[in-house]
Motif scaffolding. Structure first.
Motif, PDB file in Angstrom:
ATOM      1  N   ALA A 168       0.820  -1.206   0.000  1.00  6.60           N
ATOM      2  CA  ALA A 168       0.000   0.000   0.000  1.00  6.60           C
ATOM      3  C   ALA A 168       0.855   1.256   0.000  1.00  6.60           C
ATOM      4  N   VAL A 169       0.338   2.309  -0.659  1.00  6.66           N
ATOM      5  CA  VAL A 169       0.973   3.627  -0.703  1.00  6.66           C
ATOM      6  C   VAL A 169       0.009   4.629  -0.082  1.00  6.66           C
ATOM      7  N   TYR A 170       0.574   5.528   0.727  1.00  8.45           N
ATOM      8  CA  TYR A 170      -0.199   6.550   1.421  1.00  8.45           C
ATOM      9  C   TYR A 170       0.420   7.914   1.146  1.00  8.45           C
ATOM     10  N   MET A 171      -0.376   8.956   1.268  1.00  6.19           N
ATOM     11  CA  MET A 171       0.105  10.327   1.053  1.00  6.19           C
ATOM     12  C   MET A 171      -0.974  11.290   1.509  1.00  6.19           C
ATOM     13  N   ASP A 172      -0.638  12.564   1.534  1.00  2.15           N
ATOM     14  CA  ASP A 172      -1.622  13.619   1.749  1.00  2.15           C
ATOM     15  C   ASP A 172      -1.761  14.376   0.439  1.00  2.15           C
TER      16      ASP A 172
ATOM     17  N   SER B 178       0.608   4.851 -11.829  1.00  2.00           N
ATOM     18  CA  SER B 178       1.443   3.750 -12.305  1.00  2.00           C
ATOM     19  C   SER B 178       2.831   3.876 -11.682  1.00  2.00           C
ATOM     20  N   THR B 179       3.529   2.754 -11.627  1.00  2.00           N
ATOM     21  CA  THR B 179       4.879   2.716 -11.094  1.00  2.00           C
ATOM     22  C   THR B 179       5.601   1.496 -11.662  1.00  2.00           C
ATOM     23  N   PRO B 180       6.903   1.601 -11.875  1.00  2.00           N
ATOM     24  CA  PRO B 180       7.653   0.424 -12.303  1.00  2.00           C
ATOM     25  C   PRO B 180       7.799  -0.615 -11.177  1.00  2.00           C
ATOM     26  N   ALA B 181       7.374  -0.272  -9.959  1.00  2.00           N
ATOM     27  CA  ALA B 181       7.475  -1.204  -8.832  1.00  2.00           C
ATOM     28  C   ALA B 181       6.416  -2.301  -8.869  1.00  2.00           C
ATOM     29  N   SER B 182       5.351  -2.098  -9.663  1.00  2.00           N
ATOM     30  CA  SER B 182       4.277  -3.101  -9.725  1.00  2.00           C
ATOM     31  C   SER B 182       3.635  -3.105 -11.107  1.00  2.00           C
TER      32      SER B 182
ATOM     33  N   LEU C  58      -3.439   3.664  -2.120  1.00  2.00           N
ATOM     34  CA  LEU C  58      -3.158   3.100  -3.439  1.00  2.00           C
ATOM     35  C   LEU C  58      -2.537   1.731  -3.231  1.00  2.00           C
ATOM     36  N   MET C  59      -3.073   0.728  -3.908  1.00  2.00           N
ATOM     37  CA  MET C  59      -2.555  -0.641  -3.782  1.00  2.00           C
ATOM     38  C   MET C  59      -1.681  -0.970  -4.983  1.00  2.00           C
ATOM     39  N   LEU C  60      -0.452  -1.343  -4.703  1.00  2.00           N
ATOM     40  CA  LEU C  60       0.462  -1.821  -5.745  1.00  2.00           C
ATOM     41  C   LEU C  60       0.214  -3.309  -5.889  1.00  2.00           C
ATOM     42  N   MET C  61      -0.243  -3.727  -7.062  1.00  2.00           N
ATOM     43  CA  MET C  61      -0.596  -5.125  -7.296  1.00  2.00           C
ATOM     44  C   MET C  61       0.470  -5.791  -8.167  1.00  2.00           C
TER      45      MET C  61
ATOM     46  N   ASP D 269      13.804   1.563   0.837  1.00  2.00           N
ATOM     47  CA  ASP D 269      13.764   1.624  -0.620  1.00  2.00           C
ATOM     48  C   ASP D 269      12.968   2.863  -1.022  1.00  2.00           C
ATOM     49  N   SER D 270      13.042   3.235  -2.288  1.00  2.00           N
ATOM     50  CA  SER D 270      12.151   4.254  -2.836  1.00  2.00           C
ATOM     51  C   SER D 270      11.925   3.919  -4.305  1.00  2.00           C
ATOM     52  N   PHE D 271      10.845   4.447  -4.847  1.00  2.00           N
ATOM     53  CA  PHE D 271      10.522   4.184  -6.246  1.00  2.00           C
ATOM     54  C   PHE D 271       9.689   5.335  -6.798  1.00  2.00           C
ATOM     55  N   PRO D 272       9.740   5.529  -8.111  1.00  2.00           N
ATOM     56  CA  PRO D 272       8.938   6.591  -8.731  1.00  2.00           C
ATOM     57  C   PRO D 272       7.488   6.140  -8.924  1.00  2.00           C
ATOM     58  N   MET D 273       6.602   7.110  -8.957  1.00  2.00           N
ATOM     59  CA  MET D 273       5.190   6.840  -9.226  1.00  2.00           C
ATOM     60  C   MET D 273       4.627   8.017 -10.007  1.00  2.00           C
ATOM     61  N   SER D 274       3.800   7.715 -10.967  1.00  2.00           N
ATOM     62  CA  SER D 274       3.117   8.728 -11.755  1.00  2.00           C
ATOM     63  C   SER D 274       1.652   8.765 -11.329  1.00  2.00           C
ATOM     64  N   LEU D 275       1.152   9.959 -11.019  1.00  2.00           N
ATOM     65  CA  LEU D 275      -0.250  10.149 -10.643  1.00  2.00           C
ATOM     66  C   LEU D 275      -0.933  10.972 -11.729  1.00  2.00           C
ATOM     67  N   THR D 276      -2.162  10.591 -12.083  1.00  2.00           N
ATOM     68  CA  THR D 276      -2.914  11.318 -13.103  1.00  2.00           C
ATOM     69  C   THR D 276      -4.196  11.872 -12.491  1.00  2.00           C
ATOM     70  N   PHE D 277      -4.353  13.188 -12.620  1.00  2.00           N
ATOM     71  CA  PHE D 277      -5.541  13.874 -12.139  1.00  2.00           C
ATOM     72  C   PHE D 277      -6.369  14.324 -13.333  1.00  2.00           C
ATOM     73  N   ALA D 278      -7.688  14.224 -13.211  1.00  2.00           N
ATOM     74  CA  ALA D 278      -8.590  14.515 -14.327  1.00  2.00           C
ATOM     75  C   ALA D 278      -8.422  15.932 -14.854  1.00  2.00           C
ATOM     76  N   GLU D 279      -8.261  16.911 -13.993  1.00  2.34           N
ATOM     77  CA  GLU D 279      -8.196  18.312 -14.413  1.00  2.34           C
ATOM     78  C   GLU D 279      -6.774  18.842 -14.530  1.00  2.34           C
ATOM     79  N   ARG D 280      -5.911  18.445 -13.645  1.00  7.39           N
ATOM     80  CA  ARG D 280      -4.572  19.031 -13.586  1.00  7.39           C
ATOM     81  C   ARG D 280      -3.516  18.223 -14.331  1.00  7.39           C
ATOM     82  N   GLY D 281      -3.835  17.007 -14.720  1.00  3.59           N
ATOM     83  CA  GLY D 281      -2.896  16.209 -15.501  1.00  3.59           C
ATOM     84  C   GLY D 281      -2.026  15.287 -14.666  1.00  3.59           C
ATOM     85  N   GLU D 282      -0.837  15.033 -15.202  1.00  2.00           N
ATOM     86  CA  GLU D 282       0.045  14.023 -14.619  1.00  2.00           C
ATOM     87  C   GLU D 282       1.176  14.658 -13.821  1.00  2.00           C
ATOM     88  N   MET D 283       1.568  13.983 -12.742  1.00  2.08           N
ATOM     89  CA  MET D 283       2.724  14.412 -11.967  1.00  2.08           C
ATOM     90  C   MET D 283       3.529  13.209 -11.515  1.00  2.08           C
TER      91      MET D 283
END
Length: 163
Positions: free
Chosen positions: A47-51, A66-70, A111-114, A124-138
């Motif tokens: 699981a991934v958590y954030m504010d 999405s993430t290359p970790a899963s 967020l569940m990494l499957m 460890d650490s890994f990159p993750m891409s988040l997509t928002f409907a209005e603001r786009g990807e980060m």
């Protein structure tokens, strides 16, 4: 001279990893302290958590990750049903304007990494891409920590922002 270079590089990377795990901005949207919990070797999910907060008047919706970790990332919610905590998938996560959406291991959205590519180990650490409907990807970086350490560090950062 070479051992000194390696030591300096390790210190720099350690500080960079610590800084990367703090805040990410996309317009008026702020992601603060994303962290994942370690996974035992025989478990293929984590699981991934954030504010997430939006300073402006326009809400948004987290619609993809999405993430290359899963292999995949799913959005989940946890809620009490009677005396039992249940987890269930949701299609998207609404982020209201001028509100803080807090994700923690104790319940609620995460967020569940499957189908993890490899077990997640503490530090460890890994990159993750988040997509928002209005603001786009980060792009963000997620640090792997125990549930208690990650929650405490995220809460401490939240407390510093509010004072």
């Amino acid at each position: 001279m070479r051992p000194m270079f390696v030591l300096m590089l390790a210190a720099t990377l350690s500080m960079a990893a610590s800084a990367m795990a703090q805040e990410y901005r996309l317009d008026d949207l702020l992601i603060t302290y994303p962290f994942a919990t370690p996974s035992p070797p025989s478990v293929d999910h984590a699981a991934v958590y954030m504010d997430i907060s939006i300073a402006g008047d326009e809400p948004d919706v987290l619609v993809g990750a999405s993430t290359p970790a899963s292999d995949t990332v799913e959005f989940h919610d946890m809620a009490m049903e009677g005396s039992v905590m249940r987890m269930f998938p949701v299609g998207e996560i609404e982020v209201p304007a001028s509100t803080l959406l807090t994700m923690r291991p104790a319940g609620g959205y995460h967020l569940m990494l499957m189908n993890l590519v490899a077990p997640l180990r503490e530090d460890d650490s890994f990159p993750m891409s988040l997509t928002f409907a209005e603001r786009g990807e980060m792009e963000i970086h997620v640090r792997v920590q125990s549930a208690s350490d990650g929650s405490a560090d995220a809460d401490e950062l939240l407390h510093r922002h509010n004072h």
